[in-house]
Motif scaffolding. Sequence first.
Motif: not given
Length: 290
Positions: A143-154, A164-170
């Motif tokens: 299982e892989i969880e991924i998260w990161q910043t958006a284009d504005n660095g946040l 709430e869960y933008n740019l986050r996945g499982h």
Amino acid sequence: MRNVTRDTLTQTFLDYCGAETDPRLRSVLESLVRHLHAFAMENNLTHAEWRKGLELLTKAGEITDSERNEFVLFSDVLGLSSLVDMINSPDDCTPSSVLGPFHILGAPDLPVGGDLKGDNDGPTVIVSGIVSEPDGTPIKGAEIEIWQTADNGLYSNQDPEQPEYNLRGHMVVGDDGRYLFTTIRPQPYAVPDDGPVGELLHATGRHPWRPSHLHFIITAPGYRSLVTEVFPSDDPYLDADAVFGVREKLIMVYEKQSAGDPVPSGLAAGDALTDPYYKVDFDFVLVREA
Ligand code: BEZ
Ligand code: FE
């Protein structure tokens, strides 16, 4: 002991610990106090300096809440978090790296080949790789969880404009251990520097920036869980990470692709890649739990 001196203080502290003290606690405390006392003596610590240190810790307590932990941030910028990672990261697996404060539980499921980019601005990146054992055997069902910043660095939990869960996945990988998704290039960002950690950074001429990165947590039954981050080779802060998280083995390379270049099969966003995009291949190695 009533006549405690510089020479007997450390041992006196240890003698005060009762017989019921847990042995591991005793040995860690013994070492901590030995180093703390040696630090004060080595530096002839003044009252003003001692008070300043306590003042920084007090401010850290005041600014810490459920969203922000200034003590963890102190540990990060002093290199302690990374040192603990290094001490506990076996040699034959992918190195671990700081979790950071922006992980949240409950990221939505993302199938292999799924799209994290959605409506986010920023250049598309196809990210793929294999989760395997050190000998290359794929780890089915990792299982892989991924998260990161958006284009504005946040991150989404720093920015009320993002879902709430933008740019986050499982993601759960299949029998071949392969993961695959589309996203945007994450952006560098500054760790919070408006508190006592910032005071320390500014006083020492340090900047608060971290190179851009993708965060991953990878788990599989019977294997040591891996908390890590992967950094692009062309990031301007790669050699100046404020929290010392970069390792050579965690560097990924963006390969520029032209619009219309073939995309991997099973990519949900495949037909939508009408602009130039980037590709990244990065494999993860997990070791069995001892
Ligand atoms: C992060 O990568 O999200 C992070 C890590 C340490 C401190 C601040 C942020
Ligand atoms: Fe981060």
